[in-house]
Design a protein around this motif. Structure first.
Motif, PDB file in Angstrom:
ATOM      1  N   PRO A  32      -3.089  22.619   3.915  1.00  0.00           N
ATOM      2  CA  PRO A  32      -2.308  21.337   4.004  1.00  0.00           C
ATOM      3  C   PRO A  32      -2.762  21.641   5.799  1.00  0.00           C
ATOM      4  O   PRO A  32      -2.500  20.243   5.861  1.00  0.00           O
ATOM      5  CB  PRO A  32      -1.385  22.031   3.861  1.00  0.00           C
ATOM      6  N   ASP A  33      -3.826  21.854   6.553  1.00  0.00           N
ATOM      7  CA  ASP A  33      -4.089  21.604   7.775  1.00  0.00           C
ATOM      8  C   ASP A  33      -5.457  22.446   8.229  1.00  0.00           C
ATOM      9  O   ASP A  33      -5.664  23.458   7.157  1.00  0.00           O
ATOM     10  CB  ASP A  33      -2.615  22.752   8.469  1.00  0.00           C
ATOM     11  N   GLU A  41       6.096   7.937   6.798  1.00  0.00           N
ATOM     12  CA  GLU A  41       5.892  10.174   7.408  1.00  0.00           C
ATOM     13  C   GLU A  41       6.144  10.035   5.796  1.00  0.00           C
ATOM     14  O   GLU A  41       6.448  10.601   5.233  1.00  0.00           O
ATOM     15  CB  GLU A  41       6.335   9.984   8.535  1.00  0.00           C
ATOM     16  N   TRP A  81      -8.859   9.079   6.973  1.00  0.00           N
ATOM     17  CA  TRP A  81      -7.796  10.208   6.866  1.00  0.00           C
ATOM     18  C   TRP A  81      -6.747   9.596   8.644  1.00  0.00           C
ATOM     19  O   TRP A  81      -5.539   9.611   8.032  1.00  0.00           O
ATOM     20  CB  TRP A  81      -8.034  11.282   7.449  1.00  0.00           C
ATOM     21  N   TYR A 131       0.783  10.778  -1.400  1.00  0.00           N
ATOM     22  CA  TYR A 131       0.086  11.580  -1.279  1.00  0.00           C
ATOM     23  C   TYR A 131       0.991  12.898  -1.859  1.00  0.00           C
ATOM     24  O   TYR A 131       0.016  14.316  -2.431  1.00  0.00           O
ATOM     25  CB  TYR A 131      -0.606  12.466   0.419  1.00  0.00           C
ATOM     26  N   ARG A 132       2.297  13.633  -1.283  1.00  0.00           N
ATOM     27  CA  ARG A 132       2.611  14.475  -1.653  1.00  0.00           C
ATOM     28  C   ARG A 132       2.141  14.929  -3.261  1.00  0.00           C
ATOM     29  O   ARG A 132       2.509  15.834  -3.606  1.00  0.00           O
ATOM     30  CB  ARG A 132       3.998  14.653  -1.070  1.00  0.00           C
ATOM     31  N   GLU A 185      -6.152  19.257   2.835  1.00  0.00           N
ATOM     32  CA  GLU A 185      -5.310  17.877   2.181  1.00  0.00           C
ATOM     33  C   GLU A 185      -4.056  18.645   1.666  1.00  0.00           C
ATOM     34  O   GLU A 185      -3.797  19.995   1.129  1.00  0.00           O
ATOM     35  CB  GLU A 185      -6.119  18.128   0.420  1.00  0.00           C
ATOM     36  N   ILE A 186      -2.904  17.774   1.432  1.00  0.00           N
ATOM     37  CA  ILE A 186      -1.385  18.062   1.417  1.00  0.00           C
ATOM     38  C   ILE A 186      -1.096  18.285  -0.367  1.00  0.00           C
ATOM     39  O   ILE A 186      -0.455  18.640  -0.999  1.00  0.00           O
ATOM     40  CB  ILE A 186      -0.259  17.830   2.222  1.00  0.00           C
ATOM     41  N   ASP A 205      -0.292   3.374  -1.058  1.00  0.00           N
ATOM     42  CA  ASP A 205      -0.260   3.678   0.011  1.00  0.00           C
ATOM     43  C   ASP A 205      -0.015   2.971   1.018  1.00  0.00           C
ATOM     44  O   ASP A 205      -0.127   2.153   0.835  1.00  0.00           O
ATOM     45  CB  ASP A 205      -1.976   4.043  -0.249  1.00  0.00           C
ATOM     46  N   LEU A 213       4.938   8.359   2.461  1.00  0.00           N
ATOM     47  CA  LEU A 213       3.088   9.211   2.006  1.00  0.00           C
ATOM     48  C   LEU A 213       3.114  10.581   1.763  1.00  0.00           C
ATOM     49  O   LEU A 213       2.784  10.966   0.841  1.00  0.00           O
ATOM     50  CB  LEU A 213       1.802   8.430   3.277  1.00  0.00           C
ATOM     51  N   TYR A 214       4.563  11.406   3.061  1.00  0.00           N
ATOM     52  CA  TYR A 214       4.140  12.821   2.856  1.00  0.00           C
ATOM     53  C   TYR A 214       5.621  13.158   2.951  1.00  0.00           C
ATOM     54  O   TYR A 214       5.050  14.816   2.461  1.00  0.00           O
ATOM     55  CB  TYR A 214       3.495  12.715   4.330  1.00  0.00           C
ATOM     56  N   ASN A 262      -3.922   6.977   7.450  1.00  0.00           N
ATOM     57  CA  ASN A 262      -3.060   6.640   6.713  1.00  0.00           C
ATOM     58  C   ASN A 262      -1.813   8.208   8.769  1.00  0.00           C
ATOM     59  O   ASN A 262      -1.132   8.479   8.059  1.00  0.00           O
ATOM     60  CB  ASN A 262      -3.103   8.027   5.677  1.00  0.00           C
TER      61      ASN A 262
END
Length: 334
Positions: free
Chosen positions: A113-114, A12, A128, A22-23, A97-98, A241, A15-16, A131
């Motif tokens: 984002p959602d 978490e 998706w 990804y952020r 997509e974030i 990733d 990646l985010y 991830n």
């Protein structure tokens, strides 16, 4: 000193989290090859699927097309660019997509984002679910233990007993038998997919991903890192990733609990062939009668073959679940 944490928390953050892979807006195509990057024929197949869903819905005034985990938005851009004026006027393309919105994405595409709360149309989640962060459980001589990881190095050690919910999921979907056996607890992926299906008022949701089923789970798991087009050690430090294959059969059950009325679990090879993507080479006679057309057809056949290669992208799982309408005829026939 190592900062031990669960794989789910480490993924978490890596990646985010703030500054995560990804952020910070990494472009997926720079690190790994997806079907969208491999060939525009993937988008053409999804566009055909969208057209079938449109007919099943009675050509509504607004047709939602939602791409969950949209990356750079390439799939939506290609479909929107090829849509007829009549369809484009009704189409509501949404990229979930974030990462920051790329400057070259058309204004007609909503970037958020959602997923939307309610969808009438087609939802596509291409690579998706792999991830979605998850925990790892390993069977030890003392019983199952949640695996802890040092995010800086990727080193692991046994942690506490898994939660009752994780143990229940593992027993049903990924049983552990011998010391050293590992299970990647897909419960968060099931919840994420159920959330997607639950937002469908009417239409179809499709998940496309690396996958496996209960009868053939990988004994030691599938955690993998990708950086600059190469496979690397799965170190959750934000530099690469981090993925793990998806238990799509478990997601199938979750989608059905969320309201799916029809389901198909198949491979990308079979799904794309049903949607008109084949790897057939053009007849050699065409090389003499129309060399330019032959070369174009040969190029198309090569791209199609990559998309449907059973040892590569064609081996991906396709989970299609509908709400309020039957499955599109092409998928049912395929």
């Amino acid at each position: 000193m190592a900062a031990w944490t669960t794989w789910r928390d480490a993924m978490e953050q890596a990646l985010y989290g703030q500054g995560g892979f990804y952020r910070r807006g990494e472009r997926p195509a720079e690190h790994f090859r997806t079907s969208v990057h491999a060939s525009p024929r993937f988008a053409a197949a999804v566009a055909r699927l969208l057209a079938e869903v449109d007919v099943l819905l009675g050509r509504p005034g607004r047709l939602d097309l939602v791409d969950v985990g949209a990356g750079c938005g390439g799939l939506l851009v290609e479909i929107l660019g090829s849509a007829s004026p009549e369809l484009a006027a009704r189409l509501n393309p949404v990229a979930v997509e974030i990462a920051p919105r790329p400057a070259d994405v058309p204004e007609a595409i909503t970037w958020r984002p959602d997923p939307p709360d309610a969808v009438t149309g087609l939802v596509v989640a291409n690579e998706w679910l792999d991830n979605v962060p998850l925990d790892v459980v390993e069977q030890t001589p003392d019983g199952p233990r949640t695996v802890l990881v040092d995010p800086a190095t990727g080193a692991e050690r046994p942690g506490p007993e898994p939660s009752p919910a994780d143990l229940e999921w593992a027993e049903r979907w990924w049983p552990l038998r011998e010391p050293g056996d590992r299970a990647e607890i897909g419960r968060p992926r099931c919840a994420a997919w159920a959330s997607v299906v639950g937002r469908l008022e009417r239409g179809l949701a499709v998940a496309v991903d690396y996958s496996h089923v209960r009868a053939a789970r990988p004994v030691y798991g599938t955690l993998t890192g990708y950086r600059d087009g190469a496979t690397v050690a799965a170190v959750p430090d934000g530099s690469c990733d981090i993925t793990a294959h998806v238990a799509l059969d478990a997601c199938t059950a979750a989608g059905e609990r969320a309201g799916a009325s029809a389901t198909l679990l198949t491979t990308q090879r079979d799904a794309l062939r049903a949607l008109g993507v084949t790897g057939s080479r053009p007849p050699i006679e065409m090389a003499h009668s129309d060399p330019r057309a032959y070369l174009a057809a040969l190029c198309a056949a090569g791209e199609n073959a990559e998309l449907t290669d059973a040892e590569g992208l064609g081996g991906f799982g396709w989970l299609a679940q509908s709400v309020g309408v039957p499955l599109p005829e092409s998928l049912r026939d395929g």
